[in-house]
Design a protein around this motif. Sequence first.
Motif, PDB file in Angstrom:
ATOM      1  N   LYS A 533       0.859  -1.174   0.000  1.00 45.73           N
ATOM      2  CA  LYS A 533       0.000   0.000   0.000  1.00 45.73           C
ATOM      3  C   LYS A 533       0.898   1.228   0.000  1.00 45.73           C
ATOM      4  CE  LYS A 533      -4.142  -1.914   2.127  1.00 45.73           C
ATOM      5  NZ  LYS A 533      -5.098  -1.810   3.258  1.00 45.73           N
ATOM      6  N   SER A 534       0.447   2.270  -0.638  1.00 49.91           N
ATOM      7  CA  SER A 534       1.308   3.426  -0.864  1.00 49.91           C
ATOM      8  C   SER A 534       1.724   4.135   0.414  1.00 49.91           C
ATOM      9  CB  SER A 534       0.614   4.424  -1.799  1.00 49.91           C
ATOM     10  OG  SER A 534      -0.638   4.799  -1.269  1.00 49.91           O
ATOM     11  N   ASN A 535       1.038   3.858   1.534  1.00 54.83           N
ATOM     12  CA  ASN A 535       1.421   4.523   2.781  1.00 54.83           C
ATOM     13  C   ASN A 535       2.423   3.711   3.599  1.00 54.83           C
ATOM     14  OD1 ASN A 535      -0.416   2.530   3.369  1.00 54.83           O
ATOM     15  ND2 ASN A 535      -1.693   3.777   4.724  1.00 54.83           N
ATOM     16  N   ASN A 536       2.910   2.592   3.059  1.00 57.71           N
ATOM     17  CA  ASN A 536       3.980   1.820   3.704  1.00 57.71           C
ATOM     18  C   ASN A 536       5.269   1.983   2.922  1.00 57.71           C
ATOM     19  OD1 ASN A 536       2.409   0.748   5.802  1.00 57.71           O
ATOM     20  ND2 ASN A 536       1.636  -0.873   4.469  1.00 57.71           N
ATOM     21  N   LYS A 537       6.352   2.213   3.632  1.00 56.53           N
ATOM     22  CA  LYS A 537       7.632   2.482   2.984  1.00 56.53           C
ATOM     23  C   LYS A 537       8.749   1.659   3.634  1.00 56.53           C
ATOM     24  CE  LYS A 537       5.645   5.923   0.734  1.00 56.53           C
ATOM     25  NZ  LYS A 537       5.318   5.839  -0.704  1.00 56.53           N
ATOM     26  N   ASP A 538       9.778   1.425   2.855  1.00 56.82           N
ATOM     27  CA  ASP A 538      11.068   0.918   3.352  1.00 56.82           C
ATOM     28  C   ASP A 538      10.991  -0.457   4.016  1.00 56.82           C
ATOM     29  OD1 ASP A 538      12.222   3.294   2.494  1.00 56.82           O
ATOM     30  OD2 ASP A 538      11.860   4.281   4.427  1.00 56.82           O
ATOM     31  N   ILE A 539      10.105  -1.308   3.528  1.00 61.64           N
ATOM     32  CA  ILE A 539      10.118  -2.708   3.957  1.00 61.64           C
ATOM     33  C   ILE A 539      11.132  -3.433   3.092  1.00 61.64           C
ATOM     34  CG2 ILE A 539       8.767  -4.823   4.219  1.00 61.64           C
ATOM     35  CD1 ILE A 539       6.278  -3.037   4.469  1.00 61.64           C
ATOM     36  N   GLY A 540      12.174  -3.946   3.697  1.00 64.77           N
ATOM     37  CA  GLY A 540      13.245  -4.579   2.939  1.00 64.77           C
ATOM     38  C   GLY A 540      12.828  -5.926   2.391  1.00 64.77           C
ATOM     39  N   TYR A 541      13.157  -6.169   1.126  1.00 62.36           N
ATOM     40  CA  TYR A 541      12.832  -7.459   0.511  1.00 62.36           C
ATOM     41  C   TYR A 541      13.997  -7.927  -0.334  1.00 62.36           C
ATOM     42  CZ  TYR A 541      10.810 -10.887  -2.658  1.00 62.36           C
ATOM     43  OH  TYR A 541      10.582 -12.026  -3.380  1.00 62.36           O
ATOM     44  N   ASP A 542      14.416  -9.157  -0.103  1.00 60.15           N
ATOM     45  CA  ASP A 542      15.480  -9.780  -0.878  1.00 60.15           C
ATOM     46  C   ASP A 542      14.844 -10.787  -1.827  1.00 60.15           C
ATOM     47  OD1 ASP A 542      17.582 -11.221  -1.915  1.00 60.15           O
ATOM     48  OD2 ASP A 542      18.592 -11.541   0.001  1.00 60.15           O
ATOM     49  N   PRO A 543      14.804 -10.513  -3.144  1.00 64.72           N
ATOM     50  CA  PRO A 543      14.141 -11.435  -4.069  1.00 64.72           C
ATOM     51  C   PRO A 543      14.877 -12.753  -4.238  1.00 64.72           C
ATOM     52  CG  PRO A 543      15.295  -9.724  -5.288  1.00 64.72           C
ATOM     53  CD  PRO A 543      15.379  -9.353  -3.833  1.00 64.72           C
ATOM     54  N   PHE A 544      16.100 -12.837  -3.746  1.00 65.98           N
ATOM     55  CA  PHE A 544      16.880 -14.070  -3.896  1.00 65.98           C
ATOM     56  C   PHE A 544      16.652 -15.023  -2.720  1.00 65.98           C
ATOM     57  CE2 PHE A 544      19.160 -10.621  -6.055  1.00 65.98           C
ATOM     58  CZ  PHE A 544      19.006 -11.062  -7.354  1.00 65.98           C
ATOM     59  N   SER A 545      16.788 -14.532  -1.500  1.00 67.63           N
ATOM     60  CA  SER A 545      16.535 -15.385  -0.334  1.00 67.63           C
ATOM     61  C   SER A 545      15.055 -15.452  -0.002  1.00 67.63           C
ATOM     62  CB  SER A 545      17.304 -14.861   0.885  1.00 67.63           C
ATOM     63  OG  SER A 545      16.751 -13.646   1.355  1.00 67.63           O
ATOM     64  N   GLY A 546      14.292 -14.470  -0.453  1.00 61.78           N
ATOM     65  CA  GLY A 546      12.877 -14.405  -0.134  1.00 61.78           C
ATOM     66  C   GLY A 546      12.580 -13.762   1.206  1.00 61.78           C
ATOM     67  N   ALA A 547      13.585 -13.191   1.867  1.00 61.42           N
ATOM     68  CA  ALA A 547      13.411 -12.655   3.221  1.00 61.42           C
ATOM     69  C   ALA A 547      12.890 -11.217   3.199  1.00 61.42           C
ATOM     70  CB  ALA A 547      14.735 -12.714   3.981  1.00 61.42           C
ATOM     71  N   LEU A 548      12.072 -10.918   4.213  1.00 61.73           N
ATOM     72  CA  LEU A 548      11.587  -9.569   4.462  1.00 61.73           C
ATOM     73  C   LEU A 548      12.256  -9.030   5.715  1.00 61.73           C
ATOM     74  CD1 LEU A 548       7.779 -10.086   3.853  1.00 61.73           C
ATOM     75  CD2 LEU A 548       9.244  -8.571   2.526  1.00 61.73           C
ATOM     76  N   ASN A 549      12.623  -7.741   5.701  1.00 71.83           N
ATOM     77  CA  ASN A 549      13.255  -7.115   6.849  1.00 71.83           C
ATOM     78  C   ASN A 549      12.471  -5.859   7.212  1.00 71.83           C
ATOM     79  OD1 ASN A 549      15.023  -5.531   8.562  1.00 71.83           O
ATOM     80  ND2 ASN A 549      16.676  -6.915   7.951  1.00 71.83           N
TER      81      ASN A 549
END
Length: 557
Positions: A533-549
């Motif tokens: 959603k446009s009001n959420n920012k800077d959620i880290g995502y690694d497309p290789f490991s699949g991890a969210l930070n």
Amino acid sequence: MSFWKKSRYFAVFLTAACAMQFCAGCSVPFLEKQESDGSGYLFTASLPANPKSLDPQSATDAASKTIIENLYEGLVELDENGSPQLAAAESYTTSADGLVYTFLLKNDRYWFYDANQDDVVDDDETWKVTASDYAYAFQRIFDPQTQSPYTTMFSCLQNADAVQSGQLDPSEIGVRAVSDTELQFTLSRPDAEFLSNLASTAAMPCNENFFQQTKGRYGLDKESVASCGAFYLRLWFYDQYGNQNQIFMRRNAVNAKARSVYPTNLTFQIRKSSDEAAADFTDGTSDLMTSSVYQPQYMESDNYSVTATRSVTLGLIFNPDDTAFANAKIRKALSMGIDRANIGGNSSGDLLPAYGLIPPAIHWNGTSYRDTYPDAQTAYDPDAALTLFQQGMQELGRESLDSAKILVCASLMDCDNLHDVIQTWQEVFGFYIGIEEVSESDYWDRLQSKNYTVAVCGITASYDSPAGVLEQFSSRTNPFYYANGTTDAAIQALHQCGSKEELQQKCAQLEQSLLDECVFLPIFYKNQYCITKSNNKDIGYDPFSGALNFRNAKHFE
């Protein structure tokens, strides 16, 4: 690993009632919600499966790595361009011969274990993160009892082979704590990717005293996990027959003093499939999801922000037991009979023609690998392709191919884009091949049982490196049953390159060698999508490991 084997969907949504259930009566310090900086939001994420283990030295699945990323902090981390940046380390130096790395640790990082589960940071529940914790983590990687999958990644360390074979004690691995804040790595040979590999979850620290106290349960339940990162583990409940499974995490207040942590809480709902996890976003209650499918309802709306990462290469693989497609000339002819310049044009940018194996999202020296080594353009030559095809058929003593269909996982791509390939083959070779769409579970069952003739397969890396893509062609580890001793040796040699230039050159040579074999015919480079959603920012995502930070994740009203 192969693209579909990864956990591909994550969904994030706000569940105020659940958060209140855990917040009632607690006294852990919370960040005040501030409209100016986006802090104080209570995020909830959906995982497509229960994490297999929260042991950083063992975990490989995306669900586990997501939790680990939020529990721990390593010496370095990768930025959006794949370049290592300091994290828990204050600085580092490298010897002139590239064999000794010396790190100075920041003196304000702490372990936290909420022993009495009262969400209050008591003095006896925290202790300093020291160089010994990192040294012990690497001892565990090479201890044969750990059976860590990361020994190859760090095989450059001094005494690695001898420790792994049991000739030396794990304490003899080339990592030592000079002091509480000074850590030294000694390599047996220079390794061009060593610094980047220190950003992996495998290189996260492990406190020896805490590990021993878990008595073999380390990383397997809430009581066997301590935090040294942005969040700590408050709840891990999983019942394979239930539907209220979740992981609940809270901001690690003792570490947030040194490095900002924006969210207050994280709740991870544990789902039973990627489809269930994606549904949490579709029903309108979630803040984020990742997907391999182009979804115009989100991508063409101002209410959502979409990041597209071209991290997957889609290609055709062949049943190794099929006589016709085992013929190298027939496979080569089929590759030459693909007019790649004129395919994928109707995919809304989801697909680009692929001539190589390594997708554009792979970084090298802070830029796309493909910028340095552009695809070797495989010429579309219908006349030469037909001649080669006829030669292959003569070798087989056949006049035509048996009817066949291309097996496709329905959740991967819009199969209309394959019709361009099929139509061209019909024009060039005079045969028609159909398309068979199946579910993800059926797809893997069919590949495992070799119940297919031709299939679309996606490959990517488990980490941001061209070597990580080429590793997918190691014998006995790929889903298309490719095995070649020469290729295995070449892949092993990638981990013995002393300079980035040497590694780059060897990756290019190996990629071309694999393309010449035509065991995997690249067709498209495909996007992976992170949708918020446009009001959420800077959620880290690694497309290789699949991890969210979620350390830097922000929410704005």
